[in-house]
Motif scaffolding. Structure first.
Motif, mmCIF file in Angstrom:
data_model
loop_
_atom_site.group_PDB
_atom_site.id
_atom_site.type_symbol
_atom_site.label_atom_id
_atom_site.label_comp_id
_atom_site.label_asym_id
_atom_site.label_seq_id
_atom_site.Cartn_x
_atom_site.Cartn_y
_atom_site.Cartn_z
ATOM 1 N N PHE A 1 -2.845 9.012 -9.512
ATOM 2 C CA PHE A 1 -2.578 10.437 -9.302
ATOM 3 C C PHE A 1 -3.729 11.219 -8.668
ATOM 4 C CE2 PHE A 1 0.663 9.310 -12.398
ATOM 5 C CZ PHE A 1 1.772 9.836 -11.774
ATOM 6 N N LEU A 2 -4.906 10.654 -8.624
ATOM 7 C CA LEU A 2 -5.996 11.346 -7.936
ATOM 8 C C LEU A 2 -6.250 10.726 -6.570
ATOM 9 C CD1 LEU A 2 -8.482 12.018 -10.867
ATOM 10 C CD2 LEU A 2 -6.782 13.521 -9.893
ATOM 11 N N PHE A 3 -6.229 9.385 -6.526
ATOM 12 C CA PHE A 3 -6.478 8.725 -5.238
ATOM 13 C C PHE A 3 -5.186 8.472 -4.454
ATOM 14 C CE2 PHE A 3 -10.234 6.416 -7.525
ATOM 15 C CZ PHE A 3 -10.883 7.624 -7.664
ATOM 16 N N PHE A 4 -4.035 8.756 -5.056
ATOM 17 C CA PHE A 4 -2.725 8.517 -4.437
ATOM 18 C C PHE A 4 -2.528 7.032 -4.117
ATOM 19 C CE2 PHE A 4 -2.134 13.031 -2.370
ATOM 20 C CZ PHE A 4 -2.388 13.608 -3.590
ATOM 21 N N ALA B 1 -10.430 12.699 -2.876
ATOM 22 C CA ALA B 1 -10.572 12.486 -4.328
ATOM 23 C C ALA B 1 -11.432 11.264 -4.609
ATOM 24 C CB ALA B 1 -9.196 12.320 -4.970
ATOM 25 N N PHE B 2 -11.270 10.246 -3.800
ATOM 26 C CA PHE B 2 -12.072 9.037 -4.003
ATOM 27 C C PHE B 2 -13.550 9.335 -3.752
ATOM 28 C CE2 PHE B 2 -14.152 5.148 -2.675
ATOM 29 C CZ PHE B 2 -13.730 4.240 -3.631
ATOM 30 N N GLU C 1 -13.013 2.034 1.329
ATOM 31 C CA GLU C 1 -11.786 2.705 0.882
ATOM 32 C C GLU C 1 -11.047 3.314 2.072
ATOM 33 O OE1 GLU C 1 -10.537 2.545 -1.955
ATOM 34 O OE2 GLU C 1 -9.061 4.148 -2.069
ATOM 35 N N GLU D 1 -7.274 2.407 3.188
ATOM 36 C CA GLU D 1 -6.206 3.399 3.126
ATOM 37 C C GLU D 1 -5.740 3.862 4.510
ATOM 38 O OE1 GLU D 1 -4.579 4.564 0.232
ATOM 39 O OE2 GLU D 1 -5.590 2.744 -0.407
ATOM 40 N N GLN E 1 0.892 -1.160 0.000
ATOM 41 C CA GLN E 1 0.000 0.000 0.000
ATOM 42 C C GLN E 1 0.929 1.208 0.000
ATOM 43 O OE1 GLN E 1 -2.142 1.118 3.601
ATOM 44 N NE2 GLN E 1 -4.003 1.028 2.409
ATOM 45 N N LEU F 1 3.625 9.491 -0.447
ATOM 46 C CA LEU F 1 3.923 10.409 0.646
ATOM 47 C C LEU F 1 4.309 9.693 1.930
ATOM 48 C CD1 LEU F 1 0.999 12.891 -0.034
ATOM 49 C CD2 LEU F 1 3.401 13.172 -0.652
ATOM 50 N N ASN G 1 -2.073 19.068 -8.417
ATOM 51 C CA ASN G 1 -2.165 17.896 -7.543
ATOM 52 C C ASN G 1 -1.094 16.863 -7.880
ATOM 53 O OD1 ASN G 1 -3.785 16.876 -5.355
ATOM 54 N ND2 ASN G 1 -4.315 15.215 -6.742
ATOM 55 N N GLN G 2 -1.000 16.530 -9.148
ATOM 56 C CA GLN G 2 -0.036 15.524 -9.570
ATOM 57 C C GLN G 2 1.397 16.021 -9.375
ATOM 58 O OE1 GLN G 2 -2.789 16.431 -10.961
ATOM 59 N NE2 GLN G 2 -3.617 14.987 -12.437
ATOM 60 N N LYS H 1 -19.895 9.357 -9.750
ATOM 61 C CA LYS H 1 -20.411 8.068 -10.243
ATOM 62 C C LYS H 1 -21.820 7.808 -9.719
ATOM 63 C CE LYS H 1 -16.004 5.880 -11.100
ATOM 64 N NZ LYS H 1 -14.755 5.587 -10.432
ATOM 65 N N LEU I 1 2.541 16.328 -5.702
ATOM 66 C CA LEU I 1 2.736 14.974 -5.160
ATOM 67 C C LEU I 1 4.134 14.472 -5.515
ATOM 68 C CD1 LEU I 1 1.327 12.408 -3.929
ATOM 69 C CD2 LEU I 1 0.834 11.754 -6.276
ATOM 70 N N GLN J 1 -5.356 18.333 -3.711
ATOM 71 C CA GLN J 1 -6.246 17.605 -2.809
ATOM 72 C C GLN J 1 -5.698 17.823 -1.397
ATOM 73 O OE1 GLN J 1 -8.950 16.232 -3.587
ATOM 74 N NE2 GLN J 1 -8.887 15.621 -5.731
ATOM 75 N N ASP K 1 -14.983 11.312 -6.536
ATOM 76 C CA ASP K 1 -15.178 10.428 -7.697
ATOM 77 C C ASP K 1 -16.440 9.570 -7.512
ATOM 78 O OD1 ASP K 1 -13.999 9.258 -10.184
ATOM 79 O OD2 ASP K 1 -14.030 7.445 -8.967
ATOM 80 N N GLN L 1 -5.834 15.241 1.445
ATOM 81 C CA GLN L 1 -4.953 14.090 1.246
ATOM 82 C C GLN L 1 -3.513 14.432 1.619
ATOM 83 O OE1 GLN L 1 -7.780 12.181 -2.208
ATOM 84 N NE2 GLN L 1 -5.629 12.361 -2.667
ATOM 85 N N LEU L 2 -3.139 15.686 1.430
ATOM 86 C CA LEU L 2 -1.792 16.112 1.845
ATOM 87 C C LEU L 2 -1.722 16.234 3.365
ATOM 88 C CD1 LEU L 2 -1.071 18.884 -0.838
ATOM 89 C CD2 LEU L 2 -0.324 16.508 -0.862
#
Lengths: 306, 469
Positions: free
Chosen positions: A264-267, B424-425, B458, B462, A50, A54, B94-95, B432, B98, B115, B428, B118-119
């Motif tokens: 790149f969006l969900f890392f 981001a998830f 998720e 994570e 996983q 980061l 974002n990309q 959807k 990262l 995001q 998304d 997420q950071l």
């Protein structure tokens, strides 16, 4: 013993030659090791972790693969969408390219101009092509829908309908066959004239000559174009991302798009690495399948077995 | 003569030495390319100032955005500071941030558009609590309620509201289209049932059944956004649902409120036809920052949009007149005025070469010296309470904007923006879920449960250490 030793080890001169050779290819070797071998091996390792870039990777064994196959419902959508693109888009692209190349191989006025025109899409950057097609497909101002509206008919929602989005993207793929057309043209010009003459003497008409001479003689090229097109299609990304971003309703969520989204969006680099390895295996499997299926149908000059 | 000629062995040896030297030289740390010399900057009299340069990445582009960012850079670099700022406009922030953080070469300061949650949750940015507590420029209570909360994760503050912040909701309407449909702005709908009636009255079709005007698009403007650190998820909070519990770190998408919200979205789509709505919005564009987008173009009659709407419409639809009203709510919440003030954080990525000075620049970003030119160039408000007084001279004659400012004072509900570590998830999934409902693939009930399950799983995957249930 002395003779045996000489055979076992290279002579000093050979060693020097080897050293020199390695020295001269070392820039490429270093680049290959650093930019190809290492990323491949690293992605294999990360697919077992996983990893979000980061934080340090956490080893989770085959959990990413398990999740892909048994828990991820989107993955099934993605596989279906991608296979649809490959199974319909690749043959459609190859047939289009071959037919156009066959037409361009005939004696006709302005042939160089037509060849150039058909090759131009291959020179257009994908982003520019996407913008052009965005306007072609535009439901308000696009050429097709403007005509339909002018004629008092319903518009065609090319990219807004889940049923039409994939076929619309395949149409763009068929338009962008310039490179394949050039390859096919070269193959067509290699077909010996004597075979057509012999077929004519035997009473073959145009269709018979095309079916029994042209196609068989071009089968190695057809196989090559089909294979490379299939590999590219499995990795389809740019135009799909620019035009639909996976929509509407996930109907164009292709493998490359889903992989990018995860990375790149969900890392989720570990998960994306697992996705990339599955894609690699799928491509290998399809390549073997196509090679096996085409073994008896491809003509290789000089190969008595074929 | 033999001494003048190099043997093959010597040639190889020197080649190896040369290649090795080049390799070593290439591996040595090069001086930062961005560091300008005193000669090129014309700062001969201030060598110390020029020798320290921090890199600031921002995601905002476009003519007005870049003009504002350039004004900030110039204002700082000509001011009395011990260092210089190098501004870099970064698309796809974002990309890129990262990769930059992971590669150990991050910018010293970042503002928009990543995001953020997420950071924060992955310790990729520096906690700022100590800096804020010691600051004489930044006081938390000087900022609009909820802004700092949307920049916190597990009790630590990772960002400071800077450059852009403001009310996110208000239904703007096209006066001409409403009058044409025989409707009166004074009776603007306050519930979704009433809004649906307006939607029916305002939507128009040609003889072939092609839609030409849409009353309301539930997926345009700020109706579509969130849940993010700078904007909540409109359709959840509008039904009174806080779908993310920041205390228990759990989702509530399986609640009835969310099911009803999804059903409302579908209802608006069903009247026009989902493919018709999707076609029109994709062919014209959404939001208000281009003249051809469906609302500025006069194809969409009403739009839920933030405070920047009136300013951007003045540029992109100068020939049209617009009004604004509170967003409708469900019948069960009739009479409630809801609002949310979201903002963009300025943050310091881990690896910044001088966090102390980076924070000094962040302090600067929250001052009038920045916000005044930013407002003039873009119309953006900023996060300080003092800028939300509708009677300030700068807002004179801007009635619609003044409504937004006043709404912050009059709202019954002020929703904070959620900090979700898998933002981001979830966004998304939101997209959807909406699509699955409007295209009829799932019922609102099933879609709500599926989204809840997907987000919960998720989060568990994570952040296994955080999920307790």
């Amino acid at each position: 013993m002395g003779v045996a030793t000489n055979r076992k080890f290279w002579a000093p001169r050979q060693q020097r030659e080897l050293l020199k050779g390695l020295l001269f290819v070392s820039p490429w070797l270093l680049g290959f090791a650093g930019f190809t071998v290492y990323p491949i091996l690293a992605s294999l390792y990360y697919s077992l972790t996983q990893y979000d870039i980061l934080r340090p990777p956490r080893f989770i064994g085959l959990a990413n693969y398990h999740q892909l196959f048994f828990q991820d419902e989107v993955f099934r959508f993605v596989l279906y969408n991608t296979l649809y693109l490959v199974v319909i888009g690749v043959p459609a692209g190859v047939v289009t390219a071959f037919m156009v190349a066959s037409l361009l191989n005939n004696e006709m006025k302005l042939r160089p101009l037509f060849r150039t025109l058909f090759f131009v899409p291959a020179l257009v950057p994908a982003v520019a092509a996407a913008e052009v097609w965005r306007w072609v497909y535009n439901t308000n101002f696009g050429v097709v829908n403007s005509l339909l509206k002018w004629g008092g008919m319903s518009i065609i929602p090319f990219l807004s309908s889940p049923d039409l989005a994939k076929p619309s993207l395949i149409l763009i793929h068929m338009w962008a066959q310039g490179t394949a057309i050039v390859i096919f043209l070269a193959a067509l010009q290699d077909v010996p004239r004597s075979l057509y003459d012999a077929a004519l003497v035997d009473g073959a008409n145009l269709w018979h000559r095309f079916w029994n001479v042209t196609i068989p003689m071009c089968t190695p090229t057809i196989l090559f174009v089909a294979l490379t097109s299939m590999i590219n299609m499995f990795q389809y990304f740019t135009i799909g991302w620019l035009l639909t971003e996976g929509g509407p309703n996930q109907s164009t969520e292709f493998y490359g798009i889903y992989l990018y989204r995860n990375a790149f969006l969900f890392f989720k680099m570990g998960y994306a690495s697992a996705l990339s390895w599955i894609l690699f295996l799928i491509i290998v499997a399809f390549t073997i399948l196509i090679f096996r299926a085409s073994q008896r149908r491809v003509y290789y000059a000089g190969d008595g077995e074929s | 003569m033999s001494h003048d000629r190099m043997t093959r062995r010597e040639f190889l040896r020197w080649s190896v030495v040369g290649a090795g030297s080049i390799g070593i030289a290439a591996c040595m740390a090069a001086p930062p390319a961005a560091l300008p010399s005193a000669e090129t900057t014309g700062q001969n009299d201030e060598p110390d100032k020029a020798s320290t340069q921090l890199v600031w990445w921002h995601g905002w582009g476009g003519p007005s955005g870049l003009a504002a960012m350039t004004a900030i850079e110039d204002a700082f670099n000509t001011g009395d500071h011990s260092f210089q700022i190098e501004r870099v406009h970064v698309d796809e922030m974002n990309q890129k941030i990262l990769v930059a953080i992971a590669g150990g070469t991050p910018p010293d300061i970042g503002v928009c558009c990543a995001q953020y949650a997420q950071l924060y949750s992955r310790n990729a940015v520096v906690p700022l609590d100590d800096y804020i507590d010691a600051s004489i420029v930044i006081k938390r209570d000087a900022f609009v309620q909820g802004l700092f909360e949307s920049m916190q994760w597990l009790g630590k503050t990772y960002g400071v509201p800077a450059i852009e912040a403001g009310p996110r909701y208000g239904i703007m309407y096209n006066n001409a289209l409403i009058a044409e449909a025989g409707l009166e702005a004074a009776n603007f709908p306050t519930t979704w049932d009433e809004m649906y009636e307006w939607h029916v009255a305002l939507s128009k079709f040609d003889s072939a059944g092609n839609v030409s005007t849409i009353g309301f698009d539930p997926r345009d403007g700020t109706s579509r956004n969130g849940p993010a650190t700078n904007i909540p998820q409109f359709w959840a909070i509008n039904y009174g649902l806080d779908a993310w519990d920041s205390e228990t770190l759990t989702f509530h998408y399986d609640r009835q409120e969310y099911v009803e919200a999804l059903a409302t979205i579908k209802r608006f789509y069903d009247y026009v036809g989902v493919e018709q709505m999707e076609s029109l919005r994709s062919s014209t564009g959404t939001w208000v920052n281009t003249p051809s987008a469906q609302f500025p173009a006069g194809i969409l009659a009403t739009l839920n949009i933030g405070y920047y709407g009136p300013g951007e419409l003045a540029i992109n639809a100068p020939d049209k007149e617009f009004g604004v009203a509170w967003v409708p709510v469900p019948e069960a919440r009739s009479g409630i005025k809801m609002q949310s003030v979201g903002g963009i954080p300025a943050y310091i990525p881990v690896g910044s070469k001088d966090p102390d000075r980076a924070f000094e620049f962040i302090e600067f970003l929250t001052t009038d010296a920045v916000q005044t030119p930013v407002f003039e160039a873009t119309g953006w408000l900023g996060g300080r309470k003092e800028w939300y007084d509708p009677d300030l001279p700068r807002y004179a004659g801007r009635d619609v904007l003044r409504w937004y400012l006043q709404s912050v004072n009059e709202a019954d509900e002020m929703w904070a923006c959620p900090v979700i570590p898998i933002q981001a998830f979830v966004e998304d999934q939101r997209e959807k879920t909406y699509a699955a409902v409007i295209f009829g693939e799932k019922t609102p009930e099933q879609a709500a449960i599926d989204m809840h399950t997907a987000c919960t799983e998720e989060l568990r995957n994570e952040f296994p250490d955080l999920v307790t249930e």
